[in-house]
Structure formats: structure tokens, C-alpha cells
Write a protein that holds these residues in place. Structure first.
Motif, PDB file in Angstrom:
ATOM      1  N   ASP A  43       0.819  -1.218   0.000  1.00  0.00           N
ATOM      2  CA  ASP A  43       0.000   0.000   0.000  1.00  0.00           C
ATOM      3  C   ASP A  43       0.850   1.264   0.000  1.00  0.00           C
ATOM      4  N   ASN A  44       1.985   1.225   0.699  1.00  0.00           N
ATOM      5  CA  ASN A  44       2.821   2.432   0.741  1.00  0.00           C
ATOM      6  C   ASN A  44       3.406   2.746  -0.637  1.00  0.00           C
ATOM      7  N   VAL A  45       3.656   1.709  -1.438  1.00  0.00           N
ATOM      8  CA  VAL A  45       4.141   1.916  -2.806  1.00  0.00           C
ATOM      9  C   VAL A  45       3.038   2.536  -3.656  1.00  0.00           C
ATOM     10  N   LYS A  46       1.834   2.031  -3.509  1.00  0.00           N
ATOM     11  CA  LYS A  46       0.715   2.580  -4.275  1.00  0.00           C
ATOM     12  C   LYS A  46       0.483   4.042  -3.920  1.00  0.00           C
ATOM     13  N   LEU A  47       0.625   4.377  -2.644  1.00  0.00           N
ATOM     14  CA  LEU A  47       0.459   5.764  -2.218  1.00  0.00           C
ATOM     15  C   LEU A  47       1.548   6.645  -2.825  1.00  0.00           C
ATOM     16  N   GLU A  48       2.774   6.145  -2.833  1.00  0.00           N
ATOM     17  CA  GLU A  48       3.873   6.918  -3.423  1.00  0.00           C
ATOM     18  C   GLU A  48       3.657   7.141  -4.914  1.00  0.00           C
ATOM     19  N   LEU A  49       3.156   6.132  -5.603  1.00  0.00           N
ATOM     20  CA  LEU A  49       2.881   6.281  -7.030  1.00  0.00           C
ATOM     21  C   LEU A  49       1.892   7.410  -7.295  1.00  0.00           C
ATOM     22  N   ARG A  50       0.936   7.563  -6.401  1.00  0.00           N
ATOM     23  CA  ARG A  50      -0.105   8.581  -6.605  1.00  0.00           C
ATOM     24  C   ARG A  50       0.337   9.965  -6.132  1.00  0.00           C
ATOM     25  N   GLY A  51       1.485  10.038  -5.464  1.00  0.00           N
ATOM     26  CA  GLY A  51       2.011  11.340  -5.070  1.00  0.00           C
ATOM     27  C   GLY A  51       2.520  11.400  -3.653  1.00  0.00           C
TER      28      GLY A  51
ATOM     29  N   TYR B 106      -2.770  16.178  -5.820  1.00  0.00           N
ATOM     30  CA  TYR B 106      -3.449  15.560  -6.968  1.00  0.00           C
ATOM     31  C   TYR B 106      -2.886  14.169  -7.175  1.00  0.00           C
ATOM     32  N   ASP B 107      -3.664  13.332  -7.837  1.00  0.00           N
ATOM     33  CA  ASP B 107      -3.322  11.936  -8.048  1.00  0.00           C
ATOM     34  C   ASP B 107      -2.527  11.820  -9.353  1.00  0.00           C
ATOM     35  N   ARG B 108      -1.227  11.577  -9.244  1.00  0.00           N
ATOM     36  CA  ARG B 108      -0.363  11.517 -10.421  1.00  0.00           C
ATOM     37  C   ARG B 108      -0.751  10.360 -11.334  1.00  0.00           C
ATOM     38  N   VAL B 109      -1.177   9.250 -10.753  1.00  0.00           N
ATOM     39  CA  VAL B 109      -1.564   8.097 -11.562  1.00  0.00           C
ATOM     40  C   VAL B 109      -2.793   8.426 -12.402  1.00  0.00           C
TER      41      VAL B 109
ATOM     42  N   ARG C 170       9.320  12.475 -12.829  1.00  0.00           N
ATOM     43  CA  ARG C 170       8.411  11.364 -12.562  1.00  0.00           C
ATOM     44  C   ARG C 170       7.170  11.484 -13.431  1.00  0.00           C
ATOM     45  N   PRO C 171       6.503  10.357 -13.707  1.00  0.00           N
ATOM     46  CA  PRO C 171       5.214  10.446 -14.399  1.00  0.00           C
ATOM     47  C   PRO C 171       4.248  11.338 -13.626  1.00  0.00           C
ATOM     48  N   GLY C 172       3.557  12.194 -14.350  1.00  0.00           N
ATOM     49  CA  GLY C 172       2.663  13.166 -13.724  1.00  0.00           C
ATOM     50  C   GLY C 172       3.247  14.551 -13.682  1.00  0.00           C
ATOM     51  N   ASP C 173       4.563  14.688 -13.984  1.00  0.00           N
ATOM     52  CA  ASP C 173       5.163  16.008 -14.142  1.00  0.00           C
ATOM     53  C   ASP C 173       4.803  16.569 -15.515  1.00  0.00           C
ATOM     54  N   ILE C 174       5.102  17.839 -15.724  1.00  0.00           N
ATOM     55  CA  ILE C 174       4.787  18.512 -16.986  1.00  0.00           C
ATOM     56  C   ILE C 174       6.088  18.970 -17.640  1.00  0.00           C
ATOM     57  N   VAL C 175       6.173  18.823 -18.971  1.00  0.00           N
ATOM     58  CA  VAL C 175       7.341  19.302 -19.700  1.00  0.00           C
ATOM     59  C   VAL C 175       6.912  20.445 -20.620  1.00  0.00           C
TER      60      VAL C 175
END
Length: 420
Positions: free
Chosen positions: A230-238, A244-247, A343-348
Motif C-alpha cells: 500500500d505504501n508503494v501505491k500511495l507513493e505512485l499517486r504522489g 493531486y493523483d499523479r496516476v 516522474r510520471p505526472g510532471d509537466i514538460v
């Protein structure tokens, strides 16, 4: 593929081959730039008769051939990068299974993959652990086999295309497919989640670096996979306290990269990026008097709110303009980050860094995209609209982009809203 074959596989050799092809692609692009700088461009200025024009066309033709070759070679490197990384992970999974078997006194037939108890036959006391070891071994072989098949098929295609001289086809079709195959190898190396215990064992078998690579290359799959901590899933989402939810941002971008129903302007790259952030949970910032038309706002009229413009089809300047969005996000908590921390969810954002382009002056930020993956070799993948692309490669496409638009500065921004 069997256990013995996987043991013998040397990902270090594959990685070395990938680097070799990458270097060849770099050298080819340098040759393209040299031909233009030292041949094509001076001829246009200093030799303007028909002979000079003919010489310029011939040099331009050679540059296009080299450009096509460079992009194909980069595609080969992508496929090899994907194969090397997947083999490495599969071997970690296999070794974890073999260690588990050894710790419990089990034996494994490397030719057949058969797992047996201490007595060599059936033993009800070890049934569960036998099943666990067998599942982990079969997962390792599946991961390696799928990557091997995909890589072999794609390398055959690229090998058959060595006579391709059209840079656009080489980049968009050949390298583009190779790029997708690379990511498909990483995705295909993730268990399907039907057995959460297998997923848990598989995740535990990976090194910290391997886990990080997977989180960067396919956050959407991992975020909903049974057996991932669960802690990995939370990190993935931000992470804790995320705004905001990066995933969800990444998932929406990947699902809507070619969805023209969201288009509202002639150029919708920034509209698309803003919508992806909004779908991930970034709230609009309006103005009590001017709604979305205030100078310091970000949002669109369908955002929740009670301002007097909320029922109008209305957009803030920062919602749909690349420069405006960049400046707004940087004023309100955003941070520019180096490429190796993206990371995924960033903006370029793309900034024009030359006087070559006729549309944008030097220093103008003119394009926006969503970072949707980062491969194990550090290649940032972006998804965009208005020129729709899904998981396009920054490293693979930047040279061609700059050939036509001039040198670019890329700004990677981590959005961190400070208005709520």
C-alpha cells in the motif's frame, strides 16, 4: 525458454549493445548537423547559382539519409534497452525462487522447471511452498520469454528497414513502434495480479532500483495491482499529503491522447495538459469578480465553483497557453526539476532557444506535454495533443524536433498547487 537458458542470459551484453547503437545514433545526428552547418547552409548564402543549388540538394539528401538511419538505430537501442532490463528483472525473480526452494530443502529440475519436495516425491507438508516456488519460477520464465519474443520480432523489422531514407517514416513509424515495444516489454514483465501472493513474492525479489524503475515506467499498472504494498501505491499517486493523483493524471493522458472531443482551440497541447492535471484532482483557481478571466487564475468554466461565470464555456489564459500555464504554475508552488528526477505526472514545457523558428521568438515557451513514463535508461516519455503522441521519447525525438524548429530548452515542472 528454460531455467538454464535464463541463467545463461547476459543482460550486461545486451546493455552494452544498446549503448553502442545509441552512440552510433548520436554520431549520425552529429554528422547531420555538420552537413547542414558546414555545407547546406553556407551554400545557400555563398553559392546561389544552379550548381550551388544542386550541390546543396545533394548534401541535403545525404543528411536526410543519415537522419533516417540515426532514428532507426535509436529504435534498435530502445528494443535492446527493454530486453536487457527485463532479463535482469526476470533473473532476480528466478533467483528468488531458487533461493526459496533451497531454503526449504526443495529441488528444481532446470530443464523442466519441476519443483520437488525433500523426498523427491509428493509431500503434503511442502505443497504450499512448492506451489509458491513454482509460480515464481514460471513468472520469471514468462517475463523473459515475452521480452525475447517481442525483441526478436521488432529487431527483425528494424533490420529489414535499413534502406529506409524517409526521416519522417523512420522516426514516426519505425522508431515509434520500437519505442512502444520497449514499454510493452516492461509492462509485460509485470504479473497479471490474479495471484496476489505471487505479486508480493515477485516485488520482494526485486532490488530497490528495479522497483523504482518499474514505478517510473508503468505507474498505472502497479497502482491497482493486488499484492503491491500500500505504501508503494500511495507513493505512485504522489505520497502523503498529495494535492493531486499523479496516476490518474497519467492514466487520463494515456487514454485520451487521440481524443479530439476535448479540443477547444486551434492548438490544444496546453489544454490537454491542463485537463490531465484537472482529471488528476488539481482544483481550479478562479477570481471572485472575473471568474476564469482574471489575471491570476487557472481553470475552465465546468470546474466546481459558485462564481458568476461558472456556467459559461470559459477558460483562463493559463489553462490553454503554454507560456501562461508555465508562469502560473511556477508562481503557485511549482518547481523546475532536473531531467534525472522527473516522474510520471510532471509537466514538460518546450522553450524556443534559437531564432530559427518563424512562429516563436527565442525565449518563448510554446509547447506543453505530460510526462507519462520514464524508462530504466532514463529516457523520459511524454504524451501530448495537437500532434497527438502517446509515450513519445524525448531522447529519440529531440534531434528531429530541433532540426526543424531550432534548439530547444526543456523545462520539467513538478506541479504543487499552493492555492488550496
Amino acid at each position: 525458454m528454460d531455467i538454464a537458458a535464463l541463467k545463461a542470459a547476459r543482460s550486461v551484453d545486451v546493455d552494452a549493445a544498446a549503448e553502442g547503437w545509441t552512440e552510433l545514433a548520436r554520431e549520425s545526428w552529429q554528422a547531420v548537423n555538420d552537413i547542414h552547418a558546414n555545407g547546406v547552409d553556407p551554400l545557400k548564402t555563398d553559392w546561389k547559382d544552379r550548381v550551388g543549388e544542386a550541390a546543396g540538394r545533394k548534401l541535403e539528401e545525404q543528411a536526410r539519409i543519415l537522419e533516417a538511419g540515426a532514428d532507426i538505430m535509436r529504435g534498435v537501442a530502445m528494443v535492446l534497452d527493454g530486453l536487457g532490463a527485463t532479463i535482469t528483472r526476470a533473473k532476480l525473480t528466478m533467483n528468488a525462487a531458487l533461493d526459496m526452494a533451497r531454503d526449504h530443502g526443495l529441488t528444481v529440475d532446470e530443464a523442466t522447471g519441476t519443483v520437488r519436495g525433500p523426498s523427491g516425491g509428493a509431500d503434503s507438508s511442502t505443497d504450499n511452498i512448492v506451489q509458491e516456488v513454482d509460480a515464481l519460477l514460471q513468472e520469471a520464465l514468462r517475463e523473459a520469454s515475452q521480452a525475447d519474443r517481442q525483441a526478436a520480432a521488432e529487431l527483425r523489422k528494424l533490420g529489414a528497414a535499413t534502406c529506409e531514407t524517409d526521416p519522417e517514416k523512420a522516426l514516426d513509424d519505425l522508431q515509434g513502434e520500437a519505442s512502444r515495444v520497449e514499454l510493452n516489454m516492461y509492462t509485460g514483465g509485470i504479473p497479471d495480479g490474479k495471484d496476489p501472493r505471487l505479486v508480493s513474492d515477485w516485488w520482494a525479489a526485486l532490488s530497490d532500483n528495479q522497483r523504482k524503475q518499474l514505478m517510473l515506467s508503468d505507474p498505472v499498472t502497479l497502482a491497482d495491482l493486488p499484492g503491491i504494498p500500500d505504501n508503494v501505491k500511495l507513493e505512485l499517486r504522489g505520497g502523503p499529503g498529495t494535492k493531486y493523483d499523479r496516476v490518474k493524471t497519467v492514466q487520463w493522458a494515456l487514454e485520451h491522447w487521440d481524443d479530439t472531443s476535448i479540443d477547444a482551440f486551434d492548438d490544444n497541447c496546453t489544454n490537454f495538459a491542463s485537463e490531465a492535471l484537472h482529471q488528476g484532482g488539481v482544483r481550479g483557481k478562479g477570481d471572485s469578480l472575473f471568474g476564469w478571466r482574471g489575471d491570476d487564475t487557472w481553470g475552465r468554466s465546468t470546474d466546481p465553483g459558485d462564481d458568476w461565470l461558472s456556467e459559461r464555456v470559459d477558460y483562463s489564459k493559463s489553462w490553454a497557453g503554454a507560456q501562461n500555464m508555465h508562469d502560473f504554475m511556477m508562481r503557485h508552488g511549482g518547481q523546475e526539476i532536473p531531467a534525472d528526477q522527473v516522474r510520471p505526472g510532471d509537466i514538460v514545457y518546450y522553450e524556443e532557444d534559437s531564432d530559427q523558428d518563424s512562429q516563436d521568438t527565442k525565449g518563448a515557451i510554446h509547447h506543453t506535454a505530460v510526462v507519462t513514463a520514464v524508462t530504466p535508461d532514463g529516457d523520459i516519455r511524454y504524451t501530448q495533443h495537437s500532434g497527438g503522441m502517446k509515450n513519445a521519447s524525448v531522447d529519440g525525438r529531440i534531434d528531429a524536433f530541433q532540426e526543424h524548429r531550432g534548439h530547444q530548452k526543456l523545462h520539467y515542472v513538478r506541479v504543487n498547487p499552493d492555492w488550496y
